[in-house]
Design an enzyme around this catalytic site. Sequence first.
Site, mmCIF file in Angstrom:
data_model
loop_
_atom_site.group_PDB
_atom_site.id
_atom_site.type_symbol
_atom_site.label_atom_id
_atom_site.label_comp_id
_atom_site.label_asym_id
_atom_site.label_seq_id
_atom_site.Cartn_x
_atom_site.Cartn_y
_atom_site.Cartn_z
ATOM 1 N N GLU A 50 0.818 -1.217 0.000
ATOM 2 C CA GLU A 50 0.000 0.000 0.000
ATOM 3 C C GLU A 50 0.852 1.267 0.000
ATOM 4 O OE1 GLU A 50 -3.046 0.570 -0.572
ATOM 5 O OE2 GLU A 50 -4.117 -1.283 -0.133
ATOM 6 N N ASP A 67 -6.486 8.033 -0.716
ATOM 7 C CA ASP A 67 -5.985 7.088 0.284
ATOM 8 C C ASP A 67 -4.814 7.736 1.006
ATOM 9 O OD1 ASP A 67 -7.817 5.228 -0.675
ATOM 10 O OD2 ASP A 67 -6.372 4.370 -2.069
#
EC number: 3.2.1.17
Length: 143
Positions: A50, A67
């Site tokens: 991520e 995000d």
Amino acid sequence: MKIPVFLLLLALANAKVFQRCEWARVLKARGMDGYRGISLADWVCLSKWESQYNTNAINHNTDGSTDYGIFQINSRWWCNDDRIPTRNACNIKCSALQTDDVTVAINCAKRVVSDPQGIRAWVAWNRHCQNRDLSAYIAGCGL
């Protein structure tokens, strides 16, 4: 013009890029190993894919959401960045996910996995970690 540059530098000064084993130790110390049945190696793998263990990571999505942080927590569902309508299920500002104090990020990640989707909420975990041997993510860490 000088103020935005100062704010950018201030934000970068509060960010941290963890080393793999350092991050694994932090996660273990914060009770993430086995949390909701999720292994420490799963958390380390998820964070690697991520954010590359970067607390200041940011990614803009095609739906207008963003995000944030080491877990890449989404603004549409979990935090408020004052840019789009949000559920803000973690009840936090998204900027709180981008500091070197990972307490807020870890608490929000715990909230994410408490939903029925669990760790499958993260696309990177589905693509890179699910049903794989993840032992290398904590190998040599002395855990």
